[in-house]
Write an enzyme that holds these catalytic residues in place. Structure first.
Site, PDB file in Angstrom:
ATOM      1  N   ASP A 207       0.844  -1.198   0.000  1.00  0.00           N
ATOM      2  CA  ASP A 207       0.000   0.000   0.000  1.00  0.00           C
ATOM      3  C   ASP A 207       0.884   1.254   0.000  1.00  0.00           C
ATOM      4  OD1 ASP A 207      -2.809   0.982   0.401  1.00  0.00           O
ATOM      5  OD2 ASP A 207      -1.949   1.866   2.199  1.00  0.00           O
ATOM      6  N   GLU A 257      14.668 -14.899   0.457  1.00  0.00           N
ATOM      7  CA  GLU A 257      15.046 -16.000   1.369  1.00  0.00           C
ATOM      8  C   GLU A 257      14.129 -17.203   1.160  1.00  0.00           C
ATOM      9  OE1 GLU A 257      14.688 -14.494   5.342  1.00  0.00           O
ATOM     10  OE2 GLU A 257      16.172 -12.900   4.981  1.00  0.00           O
TER      11      GLU A 257
HETATM   12  C1  GLC Z   1      -4.232   3.035  -0.683  1.00  0.00           C
HETATM   13  C2  GLC Z   1      -5.457   2.166  -0.588  1.00  0.00           C
HETATM   14  C3  GLC Z   1      -6.600   2.997  -0.166  1.00  0.00           C
HETATM   15  C4  GLC Z   1      -6.315   3.574   1.194  1.00  0.00           C
HETATM   16  C5  GLC Z   1      -4.985   4.323   1.202  1.00  0.00           C
HETATM   17  C6  GLC Z   1      -4.501   4.544   2.601  1.00  0.00           C
HETATM   18  O1  GLC Z   1      -4.336   3.995  -1.661  1.00  0.00           O
HETATM   19  O2  GLC Z   1      -5.660   1.509  -1.804  1.00  0.00           O
HETATM   20  O3  GLC Z   1      -7.805   2.278  -0.135  1.00  0.00           O
HETATM   21  O4  GLC Z   1      -7.330   4.446   1.588  1.00  0.00           O
HETATM   22  O5  GLC Z   1      -3.980   3.591   0.563  1.00  0.00           O
HETATM   23  O6  GLC Z   1      -4.093   3.332   3.172  1.00  0.00           O
END
Ligand code: GLC
Length: 546
Positions: A207, A257
């Protein structure tokens, strides 16, 4: 760990088709209105039958769900609303037995304000080692927050607490940013990766992979029309800082790993909304992440020249560093592409509910786009429900809106709930088999989705689902598809994308207004619309054996 039956090829990820599951909205086994892990397990045969190679599961961790689970309170457990760790273990094992790999979501930029380390930081007070794991700062001398940075969902990126200090949250106020200069944070995430790799997951979607590192000088961002900009300019204090690459290199070494385990290498896909592709390519250099979503196609209008430019630019830059391209049309953050493609292209990505949409044109183009995406070289992602041709739900009542954008924007931005409406599986009225019985899901489903259920589409050879199934079957059979190179057919008329993949495969996409002739001596493998007198109609794609 059970020995998986997935193909033990080292480079499966270079051409994988990965299906995104948003667990809250996928399938509800216990009938509480929210999807769960047992619900996903029950649908694994559907996904295997669809013909995808892997599943990416959006965050399933304990969380107050103030940003749909991207606010993680415990990285080593499952949200009790979704199930237990034992359920997750069973899911991983059953998926592997069906030949499906499992990717999960790593949220390393921030946690939830319910994470024990953040609670400890609040309790420990100013100047404490506990606060060093986050970004706590005093006010500026005039009482303003430490920088002018804007939060992604509206309002400032700093929240003040009772003792006067502020903490940084690039996203919601419930999502404090980790301090990635702190050794505890680095070690904690090493351990989280190993925890899940040891349980058998095949990889992680990372993310906001471009934002963990911050410029410690905390400079302001420039103003645009008097407001701090969201633009990711080069040298930005919290996007695409050089320090993120050290983190990714470290994680790559951990994944490597596991290369000699029976299920093969573990992999990463980066979520980084970075353009142009030169910048994205930095994330997928050797010894960094394996792949990165390309969002340029997702943001590109339905226009032959614009699409060709994006495809060329993406492949040139990713191939230059030895990485495959990774195509994506929709996800849980964007307006569903059936709806986007049914709009005036200048307004395609505008917020829900305010732009007129032709869903029939949108559906035709979504079908054509599916064949384009799945014929391009590299990997591809399918967001749950896209295989059914679901549209964005644009008329959710205000009182059910759950995306933090709605509150933080002072009720001006409706947010992303319209693409997160629970899946319709069967039956003629809500909850369309999402859960057992008649209990309604956490977001209401439209009354007119009966023709869009998986059950209804499964028995219709003309359905969107049938198209996806056929395309994924052919993609597996055709040596030319998946990883490899493409050659544009330069004799294609204006408004038409036509390219060849060796050996013997051609994809033609008609983005013009008139039907077009197809080349001689070709056999039609699949078309998104019926051919008319042997010609490919507008807003349609065809796969040809040449
Ligand atoms: C990314 C995710 C989104 C979230 C953001 C904060 O963009 O896809 O859904 O709100 O990160 O974690």
């Amino acid at each position: 760990m059970t020995e998986p039956s997935t193909r033990p090829v080292d480079d499966w990820w270079r051409s994988a088709v990965v299906y995104q599951v948003y667990p809250r909205s996928f399938s509800d086994a216990n009938g509480d209105g929210t999807g769960d892990v047992t619900g996903i397990r029950a649908r694994l045969p559907y996904l295997a039958d669809l013909g995808v190679d892997a599943i990416w599961i959006s965050p399933w961790y304990p969380s107050p769900l103030l940003d749909g689970g991207y606010d993680v309170a415990d990285y080593r457990d499952i949200n009790p609303m979704f199930g237990t760790l034992a359920d997750a273990d069973a899911l991983i094992e059953e998926a592997h037995a069906l030949g499906l790999r499992i990717l999960i979501d790593l949220v390393p930029n921030h946690c939830s304000w319910e994470h024990p380390w953040f609670k400890a930081a609040l309790a420990a007070g100013k100047g404490s080692p506990e606060r060093d794991r986050f970004w706590f700062r005093d006010s500026l001398p005039d009482g303003r927050p430490p920088t002018n940075w804007p939060g992604a969902f509206g309002g400032p990126a700093w929240q003040q607490i009772d003792d006067g200090q502020w903490y940084l949250h690039l996203f919601d106020i419930s999502q404090p940013d980790w301090n990635w200069d702190h050794p505890d944070v680095i070690a904690e995430f090493d351990s989280i990766l190993r925890f899940w790799f040891d349980r058998g997951v095949d990889g992680f979607r990372i993310d906001v992979a471009d934002s963990m590192a911050k410029d410690p000088a905390l400079p302001d961002v420039p103003l645009h029309n008097g407001q701090p900009t969201h633009e990711k300019f080069v040298g930005h204090p919290y996007y695409d800082q050089p320090g993120v690459h050290l983190i990714h290199q470290r994680w790559r070494a951990i994944a490597d790993e596991y290369a000699d385990t029976p299920q093969g290498p573990r992999v990463f896909v980066a979520e980084a909304w970075l353009s142009p592709a030169e910048r994205l390519a930095q994330y997928v250099r050797p010894h960094e992440l394996h792949s990165a979503f390309n969002f340029d196609v997702l943001q590109c209008p339905w226009d032959a020249k614009a699409l060709r430019d994006v495809i060329d630019h993406t492949t040139e830059n990713l191939w230059a560093v030895g990485a495959p391209a990774t195509w994506v049309l929709s996800n849980h953050d964007t307006i569903r592409h059936r709806t986007r493609y049914g709009r005036d292209q200048r307004e395609a990505l505008a917020a829900a509910g305010i732009v007129s949409t032709d869903l029939e044109i949108g559906l035709r183009r979504a079908r054509a786009a599916a064949l384009l995406e799945l014929a391009l070289p590299g990997g591809a992602y399918v967001y749950q429900g896209d295989e059914l041709g679901l549209p964005e739900v644009e008329d959710l009542p205000e009182e059910v809106l759950d995306d933090p954008s709605w509150e933080r924007s002072g009720h001006t931005v409706r947010g992303r709930d319209g693409c997160r409406v629970p899946m319709p599986w069967s039956g003629s009225e809500p909850p369309y088999g999402f859960g057992p019985g008649e209990g309604q899901p956490w977001l209401p489903q439209p009354a007119d989705w009966a023709p869009l259920t998986a059950e209804a589409e499964a028995s219709d050879p003309e359905s969107h689902l049938a198209l996806y199934r056929a395309a994924l079957r052919i993609r597996r059979e055709q040596e030319a598809l998946g990883e490899g190179r493409m050659t544009w057919d330069e004799d294609a008329p204006a408004g038409v994308l036509s390219f060849t993949r060796d050996p013997g495969f051609r994809c033609v996409v008609n983005l013009g207004e008139q039907p077009i002739e197809l080349p001689d001596s070709t056999e039609v493998l699949l078309s998104s619309e019926p051919l008319v007198d042997g010609r490919l109609p507008a807003d349609a794609s065809v796969w040809l054996q040449v």
